[in-house]
Motif scaffolding. Sequence first.
Motif, PDB file in Angstrom:
ATOM      1  N   ARG A 157       4.781   3.066  -1.723  1.00  0.00           N
ATOM      2  CA  ARG A 157       4.944   2.000  -0.727  1.00  0.00           C
ATOM      3  C   ARG A 157       4.304   2.430   0.585  1.00  0.00           C
ATOM      4  O   ARG A 157       3.860   1.605   1.376  1.00  0.00           O
ATOM      5  CB  ARG A 157       6.427   1.699  -0.501  1.00  0.00           C
ATOM      6  CG  ARG A 157       7.122   1.095  -1.704  1.00  0.00           C
ATOM      7  CD  ARG A 157       8.565   0.789  -1.403  1.00  0.00           C
ATOM      8  NE  ARG A 157       8.704  -0.240  -0.366  1.00  0.00           N
ATOM      9  CZ  ARG A 157       9.873  -0.612   0.160  1.00  0.00           C
ATOM     10  NH1 ARG A 157      10.992  -0.040  -0.234  1.00  0.00           N
ATOM     11  NH2 ARG A 157       9.909  -1.559   1.082  1.00  0.00           N
ATOM     12  N   LEU A 158       4.294   3.745   0.827  1.00  0.00           N
ATOM     13  CA  LEU A 158       3.673   4.338   2.014  1.00  0.00           C
ATOM     14  C   LEU A 158       2.629   5.335   1.548  1.00  0.00           C
ATOM     15  O   LEU A 158       2.936   6.292   0.839  1.00  0.00           O
ATOM     16  CB  LEU A 158       4.723   5.039   2.873  1.00  0.00           C
ATOM     17  CG  LEU A 158       4.192   5.874   4.057  1.00  0.00           C
ATOM     18  CD1 LEU A 158       3.488   4.984   5.079  1.00  0.00           C
ATOM     19  CD2 LEU A 158       5.328   6.645   4.715  1.00  0.00           C
ATOM     20  N   LEU A 159       1.364   5.105   1.944  1.00  0.00           N
ATOM     21  CA  LEU A 159       0.252   5.954   1.533  1.00  0.00           C
ATOM     22  C   LEU A 159      -0.295   6.700   2.741  1.00  0.00           C
ATOM     23  O   LEU A 159      -0.737   6.084   3.709  1.00  0.00           O
ATOM     24  CB  LEU A 159      -0.849   5.102   0.901  1.00  0.00           C
ATOM     25  CG  LEU A 159      -2.118   5.819   0.430  1.00  0.00           C
ATOM     26  CD1 LEU A 159      -1.798   6.838  -0.650  1.00  0.00           C
ATOM     27  CD2 LEU A 159      -3.143   4.803  -0.071  1.00  0.00           C
ATOM     28  N   LEU A 160      -0.280   8.032   2.676  1.00  0.00           N
ATOM     29  CA  LEU A 160      -0.778   8.889   3.745  1.00  0.00           C
ATOM     30  C   LEU A 160      -2.132   9.459   3.326  1.00  0.00           C
ATOM     31  O   LEU A 160      -2.231  10.136   2.300  1.00  0.00           O
ATOM     32  CB  LEU A 160       0.201  10.032   4.024  1.00  0.00           C
ATOM     33  CG  LEU A 160       1.666   9.646   4.270  1.00  0.00           C
ATOM     34  CD1 LEU A 160       2.520  10.902   4.463  1.00  0.00           C
ATOM     35  CD2 LEU A 160       1.792   8.730   5.478  1.00  0.00           C
ATOM     36  N   LEU A 161      -3.151   9.191   4.121  1.00  0.00           N
ATOM     37  CA  LEU A 161      -4.511   9.641   3.818  1.00  0.00           C
ATOM     38  C   LEU A 161      -4.959  10.644   4.869  1.00  0.00           C
ATOM     39  O   LEU A 161      -4.942  10.346   6.063  1.00  0.00           O
ATOM     40  CB  LEU A 161      -5.476   8.450   3.794  1.00  0.00           C
ATOM     41  CG  LEU A 161      -5.139   7.321   2.811  1.00  0.00           C
ATOM     42  CD1 LEU A 161      -6.113   6.160   3.000  1.00  0.00           C
ATOM     43  CD2 LEU A 161      -5.169   7.826   1.378  1.00  0.00           C
ATOM     44  N   ASP A 162      -5.387  11.831   4.425  1.00  0.00           N
ATOM     45  CA  ASP A 162      -5.754  12.901   5.357  1.00  0.00           C
ATOM     46  C   ASP A 162      -7.255  13.179   5.264  1.00  0.00           C
ATOM     47  O   ASP A 162      -7.719  13.873   4.355  1.00  0.00           O
ATOM     48  CB  ASP A 162      -4.950  14.163   5.040  1.00  0.00           C
ATOM     49  CG  ASP A 162      -5.027  15.204   6.156  1.00  0.00           C
ATOM     50  OD1 ASP A 162      -5.882  15.047   7.052  1.00  0.00           O
ATOM     51  OD2 ASP A 162      -4.241  16.159   6.138  1.00  0.00           O
ATOM     52  N   GLU A 163      -8.028  12.592   6.195  1.00  0.00           N
ATOM     53  CA  GLU A 163      -9.476  12.806   6.315  1.00  0.00           C
ATOM     54  C   GLU A 163     -10.198  12.615   4.984  1.00  0.00           C
ATOM     55  O   GLU A 163     -11.038  13.421   4.582  1.00  0.00           O
ATOM     56  CB  GLU A 163      -9.756  14.190   6.901  1.00  0.00           C
ATOM     57  CG  GLU A 163      -9.203  14.341   8.325  1.00  0.00           C
ATOM     58  CD  GLU A 163      -9.711  15.573   9.040  1.00  0.00           C
ATOM     59  OE1 GLU A 163     -10.824  16.028   8.707  1.00  0.00           O
ATOM     60  OE2 GLU A 163      -9.003  16.064   9.934  1.00  0.00           O
ATOM     61  N   ILE A 164      -9.919  11.518   4.327  1.00  0.00           N
ATOM     62  CA  ILE A 164     -10.479  11.270   3.005  1.00  0.00           C
ATOM     63  C   ILE A 164     -11.945  10.866   3.057  1.00  0.00           C
ATOM     64  O   ILE A 164     -12.664  10.952   2.061  1.00  0.00           O
ATOM     65  CB  ILE A 164      -9.629  10.206   2.276  1.00  0.00           C
ATOM     66  CG1 ILE A 164      -9.916  10.225   0.776  1.00  0.00           C
ATOM     67  CG2 ILE A 164      -9.826   8.826   2.882  1.00  0.00           C
ATOM     68  CD1 ILE A 164      -8.919   9.465  -0.049  1.00  0.00           C
ATOM     69  N   ALA A 165     -12.435  10.441   4.230  1.00  0.00           N
ATOM     70  CA  ALA A 165     -13.838  10.021   4.342  1.00  0.00           C
ATOM     71  C   ALA A 165     -14.758  11.157   4.777  1.00  0.00           C
ATOM     72  O   ALA A 165     -15.979  10.994   4.769  1.00  0.00           O
ATOM     73  CB  ALA A 165     -13.966   8.861   5.337  1.00  0.00           C
ATOM     74  N   GLY A 166     -14.204  12.287   5.137  1.00  0.00           N
ATOM     75  CA  GLY A 166     -15.010  13.403   5.636  1.00  0.00           C
ATOM     76  C   GLY A 166     -15.995  13.923   4.604  1.00  0.00           C
ATOM     77  O   GLY A 166     -15.659  14.122   3.435  1.00  0.00           O
ATOM     78  N   GLY A 167     -17.241  14.122   5.008  1.00  0.00           N
ATOM     79  CA  GLY A 167     -18.253  14.708   4.136  1.00  0.00           C
ATOM     80  C   GLY A 167     -18.989  13.722   3.249  1.00  0.00           C
ATOM     81  O   GLY A 167     -19.871  14.117   2.483  1.00  0.00           O
ATOM     82  N   LEU A 168     -18.636  12.428   3.323  1.00  0.00           N
ATOM     83  CA  LEU A 168     -19.280  11.435   2.468  1.00  0.00           C
ATOM     84  C   LEU A 168     -20.510  10.846   3.157  1.00  0.00           C
ATOM     85  O   LEU A 168     -20.606  10.820   4.380  1.00  0.00           O
ATOM     86  CB  LEU A 168     -18.298  10.308   2.135  1.00  0.00           C
ATOM     87  CG  LEU A 168     -16.998  10.703   1.436  1.00  0.00           C
ATOM     88  CD1 LEU A 168     -16.183   9.465   1.112  1.00  0.00           C
ATOM     89  CD2 LEU A 168     -17.262  11.522   0.177  1.00  0.00           C
ATOM     90  N   THR A 169     -21.455  10.347   2.352  1.00  0.00           N
ATOM     91  CA  THR A 169     -22.596   9.637   2.906  1.00  0.00           C
ATOM     92  C   THR A 169     -22.140   8.267   3.412  1.00  0.00           C
ATOM     93  O   THR A 169     -21.023   7.825   3.144  1.00  0.00           O
ATOM     94  CB  THR A 169     -23.689   9.429   1.848  1.00  0.00           C
ATOM     95  OG1 THR A 169     -23.191   8.530   0.838  1.00  0.00           O
ATOM     96  CG2 THR A 169     -24.084  10.755   1.197  1.00  0.00           C
ATOM     97  N   GLU A 170     -23.028   7.572   4.114  1.00  0.00           N
ATOM     98  CA  GLU A 170     -22.685   6.259   4.648  1.00  0.00           C
ATOM     99  C   GLU A 170     -22.313   5.287   3.538  1.00  0.00           C
ATOM    100  O   GLU A 170     -21.317   4.558   3.628  1.00  0.00           O
ATOM    101  CB  GLU A 170     -23.860   5.702   5.454  1.00  0.00           C
ATOM    102  CG  GLU A 170     -23.526   4.455   6.256  1.00  0.00           C
ATOM    103  CD  GLU A 170     -22.587   4.724   7.410  1.00  0.00           C
ATOM    104  OE1 GLU A 170     -21.857   3.793   7.813  1.00  0.00           O
ATOM    105  OE2 GLU A 170     -22.565   5.875   7.912  1.00  0.00           O
ATOM    106  N   GLY A 171     -23.092   5.285   2.456  1.00  0.00           N
ATOM    107  CA  GLY A 171     -22.807   4.392   1.340  1.00  0.00           C
ATOM    108  C   GLY A 171     -21.507   4.748   0.636  1.00  0.00           C
ATOM    109  O   GLY A 171     -20.732   3.868   0.247  1.00  0.00           O
TER     110      GLY A 171
END
Length: 239
Positions: A157-171
């Motif tokens: 019900r509560l989702l904690l995301l820790d820097e999940i986009a780091g290191g990815l390309t723009e696409g």
Amino acid sequence: MTILALQNVSKSFGALKVADGITFDVTEGEALGIIGPNGAGKSTLFNLITGNLKPDSGRVELMGRDVTRTSAMARCLMGVGRSFQIPQPFGGLTVFENLVVAATYGQGRSEREVTDRCAEVLERTGMMAKANVPASKLRLLDRKRLELARALATNPRLLLLDEIAGGLTEGECAALVETIQSIRAEGVTIVWIEHVLHALNSVVSRLLVLDFGRVIAIGHPREIMESREVREIYLGIDI
């Protein structure tokens, strides 16, 4: 309904104060972003929310229940899912097996009961084609997707995301954001720590800024990013 509430939460390690009177709440279906410089206490805050750390003082509530002294396992069973900044899957297990482990322990159900849920999560995170691939063989984007999938497998019900986009390309980042937006659209409450601000701001409705364990500001993303204090502390701009 308030899903998460922290009231004057503090935590120290010796003379180092890593959380200093933190107070905020998150309502059901909301997406809250958390930003701040390295060492600001962001991951520590997540550990206090999940129960991996116990505060020295203050109160943590989930779904209206005081969980300040409740175990991390009990909080997971209540509906708290979390991804970690550095993915650490079970490398010797396949992608699907990683999800089954997360779902059985995170929901307290049998493997047979969680199979359909795990297949659904694989599909929505774009990992179905990698279901039988050992986690140790995945590239960064797929490790990030697996980290998200494992958190979703617990049916949070509560989702904690820790820097999940780091290191990815723009696409890659754009594809990940689209997945997170769809998760929020289903009513899952999200709290997201991130340095990739354009990704974060495309999902969240409020931003919270941490510095040295203190809440510096909280509000609409545009107002926060236009704040003089935030730009000086977070962006390193001398105004």
